[in-house]
Write an enzyme that holds these catalytic residues in place. Structure first.
Site, PDB file in Angstrom:
ATOM      1  N   TYR A 126       0.849  -1.202   0.000  1.00 41.33           N
ATOM      2  CA  TYR A 126       0.000   0.000   0.000  1.00 41.33           C
ATOM      3  C   TYR A 126       0.886   1.255   0.000  1.00 41.33           C
ATOM      4  O   TYR A 126       0.673   2.185  -0.790  1.00 41.33           O
ATOM      5  CB  TYR A 126      -0.902  -0.033   1.233  1.00 41.33           C
ATOM      6  CG  TYR A 126      -1.928   1.073   1.302  1.00 41.33           C
ATOM      7  CD1 TYR A 126      -3.094   1.012   0.548  1.00 41.33           C
ATOM      8  CD2 TYR A 126      -1.741   2.177   2.135  1.00 41.33           C
ATOM      9  CE1 TYR A 126      -4.049   2.035   0.620  1.00 41.33           C
ATOM     10  CE2 TYR A 126      -2.686   3.186   2.210  1.00 41.33           C
ATOM     11  CZ  TYR A 126      -3.842   3.111   1.455  1.00 41.33           C
ATOM     12  OH  TYR A 126      -4.776   4.121   1.529  1.00 41.33           O
TER      13      TYR A 126
ATOM     14  N   LYS B  29       1.108   4.169  -2.874  1.00 45.02           N
ATOM     15  CA  LYS B  29       0.736   5.559  -2.590  1.00 45.02           C
ATOM     16  C   LYS B  29       1.929   6.514  -2.785  1.00 45.02           C
ATOM     17  O   LYS B  29       1.733   7.673  -3.179  1.00 45.02           O
ATOM     18  CB  LYS B  29       0.145   5.682  -1.189  1.00 45.02           C
ATOM     19  CG  LYS B  29      -1.200   4.936  -1.017  1.00 45.02           C
ATOM     20  CD  LYS B  29      -2.284   5.463  -1.959  1.00 45.02           C
ATOM     21  CE  LYS B  29      -3.651   4.838  -1.687  1.00 45.02           C
ATOM     22  NZ  LYS B  29      -4.687   5.316  -2.632  1.00 45.02           N
TER      23      LYS B  29
END
Ligand code: NAD
Length: 251
Positions: A156, A160
């Site tokens: 993640y 990002k």
């Protein structure tokens, strides 16, 4: 005249959480909104709610990780409205709960496909249209995990950070075409994405809450307000920026 009257906005991942709140707010402020998400089952009732409140909205099924699906969603939007003024790249999936050496290939590939490649596909597809329109706005959903560490959320965090990199680079490349591109970086926001882990470990949840100076998690509507501001003429000289929506978490 409403603030976004005459504007067409695509919001990916609009059938839940932050995307849903953003679609409703942009529609309330006069934009024609296209809600792009995986299933009409979740999207259609939101479209009905927006229409009932006097807004204009349409659902288009789209998997942002699939190139053909993204291109067809953008084409449908252009066929119907002839323009795309605002793109909110919001579709995303959450983190695992594994230390780096335990991340599976499957998890890594899916998170990168949706959170990173999905944003790339959508940006790449709309930029030529915004260029020929001589203007447009893109707001990408990054995260605090896009500007700092996010233990046990390696895939993640990687996705990002990539969103922040794409945001800054494209902002620099397309500023001369009157296209502004920014990212928002929320801390924990109370949405279906975070509900499970906040409920699963109350002690951890409380620890996280206390580490936020405002001593609470954020609401989807608060992120939506920031996205709307970045999409508005009020932010006319803001581009390539990462805006934290975090109650002071990273202050
Ligand atoms: P959510 O789970 O409530 O909603 C995400 C939506 O994206 C869902 O409707 C889902 O169907 C859709 N989606 C997932 N994969 C998709 C795909 N391949 N194609 C199209 N749509 C897809 O999540 P949320 O909390 O509202 O998060 C929205 C965005 O904000 C995400 O990018 C997330 O990473 C980011 N974010 C959330 C938080 C938070 O705490 N909630 C914090 C920082 C950043």
């Amino acid at each position: 005249m409403k603030e976004f009257e005459g504007k067409v906005a695509i919001i990916t991942g609009a059938a839940s959480g932050i995307g849903k709140a953003t679609a409703a707010l942009l529609a309330k402020k006069g934009a024609k909104v296209i809600l792009a998400d995986l299933s009409a089952e979740k999207g259609d009732p939101i479209v009905e709610d927006i229409k009932a409140a006097g807004g204009e909205a349409r659902f288009i099924a789209c998997d942002v990780a699939e190139l053909a699906s993204v291109n067809s969603m953008i084409e449908s939007c252009l066929e119907e409205y002839g323009q795309i003024d605002i793109l909110v790249n919001n579709a995303g999936i959450g983190g695992d709960s594994a230390f780096f050496d335990q991340i599976s290939d499957e998890h890594w590939n899916r998170v990168i496909a949706v959170n990173q490649t999905g944003v790339f596909y959508c940006m790449r597809a709309v930029l030529p249209h915004m260029k020929s329109q001589k203007g447009g706005v893109i707001v990408n959903l990054a995260s605090l995990a896009g500007i700092g560490s996010a233990p046990r959320m390696g895939a993640y965090a990687a996705s990002k950070h990539a969103v922040v990199g794409m945001t800054k680079t494209a902002a620099a490349e397309y500023a001369k075409y009157n296209i502004r591109i920014n990212a928002v970086c929320p801390t924990v926001i109370r949405t279906p994405m975070t509900k499970g882990f906040l409920q699963a470990d109350e002690a951890m949840s409380e620890f996280m809450r206390q580490s936020i100076p405002m001593k609470r998690f954020g609401e989807a509507s608060e992120v939506a307000q920031t996205i709307c501001w970045l999409s508005s003429p009020g932010a006319s000289f803001v581009t390539g920026e990462t805006v934290r929506v975090d109650g002071g978490h990273r202050a």
